[in-house]
Design an enzyme around this catalytic site. Structure first.
Site, PDB file in Angstrom:
ATOM      1  CE  LYS A   1      -2.264  -0.901   3.816  1.00 51.08           C
ATOM      2  NZ  LYS A   1      -1.806  -2.181   4.353  1.00 51.08           N
TER       3      LYS A   1
ATOM      4  NE  ARG B   1      -5.363  -1.397  10.467  1.00 48.38           N
ATOM      5  CZ  ARG B   1      -4.406  -0.756   9.812  1.00 48.38           C
ATOM      6  NH1 ARG B   1      -4.666   0.360   9.177  1.00 48.38           N
ATOM      7  NH2 ARG B   1      -3.188  -1.227   9.796  1.00 48.38           N
TER       8      ARG B   1
ATOM      9  NE  ARG C   1       6.832  -1.964   6.589  1.00 50.05           N
ATOM     10  CZ  ARG C   1       5.484  -1.860   6.620  1.00 50.05           C
ATOM     11  NH1 ARG C   1       4.812  -1.743   5.490  1.00 50.05           N
ATOM     12  NH2 ARG C   1       4.841  -1.898   7.761  1.00 50.05           N
TER      13      ARG C   1
ATOM     14  NE  ARG D   1       6.134   2.468   9.969  1.00 52.69           N
ATOM     15  CZ  ARG D   1       5.335   2.321   8.931  1.00 52.69           C
ATOM     16  NH1 ARG D   1       4.671   1.204   8.763  1.00 52.69           N
ATOM     17  NH2 ARG D   1       5.210   3.283   8.059  1.00 52.69           N
TER      18      ARG D   1
ATOM     19  NE  ARG E   1       1.640  -4.274  12.054  1.00 52.55           N
ATOM     20  CZ  ARG E   1       2.881  -4.292  11.542  1.00 52.55           C
ATOM     21  NH1 ARG E   1       3.832  -4.933  12.154  1.00 52.55           N
ATOM     22  NH2 ARG E   1       3.134  -3.643  10.428  1.00 52.55           N
TER      23      ARG E   1
HETATM   24  P1  ADP Z   1       0.474  -1.518   8.934  1.00 46.43           P
HETATM   25  O1  ADP Z   1       1.932  -1.273   8.846  1.00 46.43           O
HETATM   26  O2  ADP Z   1       0.103  -2.676   9.847  1.00 46.43           O
HETATM   27  O3  ADP Z   1      -0.239  -1.547   7.628  1.00 46.43           O
HETATM   28  P2  ADP Z   1      -0.391   1.211   9.538  1.00 46.43           P
HETATM   29  O4  ADP Z   1       0.895   1.886   9.310  1.00 46.43           O
HETATM   30  O5  ADP Z   1      -1.490   1.399   8.557  1.00 46.43           O
HETATM   31  O6  ADP Z   1      -0.171  -0.351   9.793  1.00 46.43           O
HETATM   32  O7  ADP Z   1      -0.957   1.582  10.991  1.00 46.43           O
HETATM   33  C1  ADP Z   1      -0.163   1.409  12.146  1.00 46.43           C
HETATM   34  C2  ADP Z   1      -1.037   1.137  13.352  1.00 46.43           C
HETATM   35  O8  ADP Z   1      -1.944   2.252  13.585  1.00 46.43           O
HETATM   36  C3  ADP Z   1      -1.950  -0.077  13.262  1.00 46.43           C
HETATM   37  O9  ADP Z   1      -1.288  -1.289  13.586  1.00 46.43           O
HETATM   38  C4  ADP Z   1      -3.056   0.296  14.274  1.00 46.43           C
HETATM   39  O10 ADP Z   1      -2.621   0.090  15.592  1.00 46.43           O
HETATM   40  C5  ADP Z   1      -3.211   1.790  14.065  1.00 46.43           C
HETATM   41  N1  ADP Z   1      -4.255   2.091  13.048  1.00 46.43           N
HETATM   42  C6  ADP Z   1      -4.055   2.555  11.789  1.00 46.43           C
HETATM   43  N2  ADP Z   1      -5.218   2.721  11.126  1.00 46.43           N
HETATM   44  C7  ADP Z   1      -6.197   2.348  11.981  1.00 46.43           C
HETATM   45  C8  ADP Z   1      -7.624   2.288  11.899  1.00 46.43           C
HETATM   46  N3  ADP Z   1      -8.294   2.639  10.773  1.00 46.43           N
HETATM   47  N4  ADP Z   1      -8.305   1.868  12.984  1.00 46.43           N
HETATM   48  C9  ADP Z   1      -7.685   1.527  14.110  1.00 46.43           C
HETATM   49  N5  ADP Z   1      -6.339   1.546  14.271  1.00 46.43           N
HETATM   50  C10 ADP Z   1      -5.588   1.949  13.216  1.00 46.43           C
END
Ligand code: ADP
Ligand code: ZN
Length: 217
Positions: A14, A89, A128, A161, A172
């Site tokens: 993404k 989400r 990553r 990260r 996750r």
């Molecule tokens: P990933 O690397 O898992 O794709 P993101 O960078 O999109 O994750 O988001 C990091 C964290 O922020 C998620 O693991 C979650 O804890 C929180 N988060 C992000 N978007 C949402 C959402 N729409 N609803 C709830 N929590 C979210």
């Protein structure tokens, strides 16, 4: 109007595709993950609450997430389109977004889903690297930056990260299958869902995404 939701499990690609879609189609890339990371580094009380949740690999509450997205997408720069990444989400988030988006004239026109098998996600996440400044992502095996450890776009040193490890990825992914994957049938029913294969390779996927986006411009 390109009001886009970008979906897919963590590591599907993404972030990688969001970078060029934002640039080439001139729509702001809004990532709830980035918004939460920003809040986490602000030192506020709310920020430290969010930090606890995110660092566990869990989801922030629907209520808080929807309020943040509503505020951000109401701004003028989203009037001619947006690229939402990481939201909605959960089904409750998708349902409330349907109502809010209608109210603020930002209804979803396109849902892009990038799928990818778990074994590949585990591999990608552990290798990553991300830019803490502009959010661009790289991979030390398959998508190296031009200069080792430095962001191609803004020159900032790359980081890994804290949550990009196998234990947190497991949580996750479990959250993804339980709470987020059901959104695919939600959007399929609405006729806005477009599926892409995240294993196709970044260049190939870019060609396919461009074809879809150009036809919706
Ligand atoms: P990933 O690397 O898992 O794709 P993101 O960078 O999109 O994750 O988001 C990091 C964290 O922020 C998620 O693991 C979650 O804890 C929180 N988060 C992000 N978007 C949402 C959402 N729409 N609803 C709830 N929590 C979210
Ligand atoms: Zn950068």
């Amino acid at each position: 109007m390109l009001n886009i939701i970008l979906m897919g499990p963590p590591g599907a690609g993404k972030g990688t595709h969001a970078v060029w879609i934002e640039r080439d189609y001139k729509i702001p890339h809004i990532s709830t993950g980035d918004m939460f990371r920003e809040a986490m580094s602000s030192g506020s009380e709310l920020g430290s609450k969010i930090k606890e949740i995110v660092n566990r690999g869990d989801l922030v509450s629907d209520e808080l997430t929807c309020a943040l997205v509503k505020e951000r997408l109401s701004r003028d720069d989203c009037a001619r389109g947006y690229l939402l990444d990481g939201f909605p989400r959960t089904i409750p988030q998708a349902e409330s977004w349907e109502k809010i988006a209608k109210d603020i004239h930002r209804e979803v026109s396109l849902v892009i889903n990038i799928s990818c098998p778990d074994e590949e996600l585990v591999k990608r996440i552990s290798t990553r690297r991300v830019c803490p400044k502009c959010g661009a992502s790289y991979n030390v095996v398959s998508m190296k930056p031009k200069k080792e450890g430095i962001c191609d776009i803004c020159g900032t040193p790359l980081i890994q990260r804290k949550v990009d490890n196998e234990a947190s990825l497991k949580i996750r992914l479990a959250n993804y299958y339980k709470s987020t994957a059901p959104l695919l049938s939600f959007y399929k029913k609405r006729g806005t869902l477009h599926d892409f294969d995240g294993m196709a390779g970044a260049e190939q996927l870019k060609v396919e995404l461009n074809a879809l986006l150009a036809s919706h411009k």
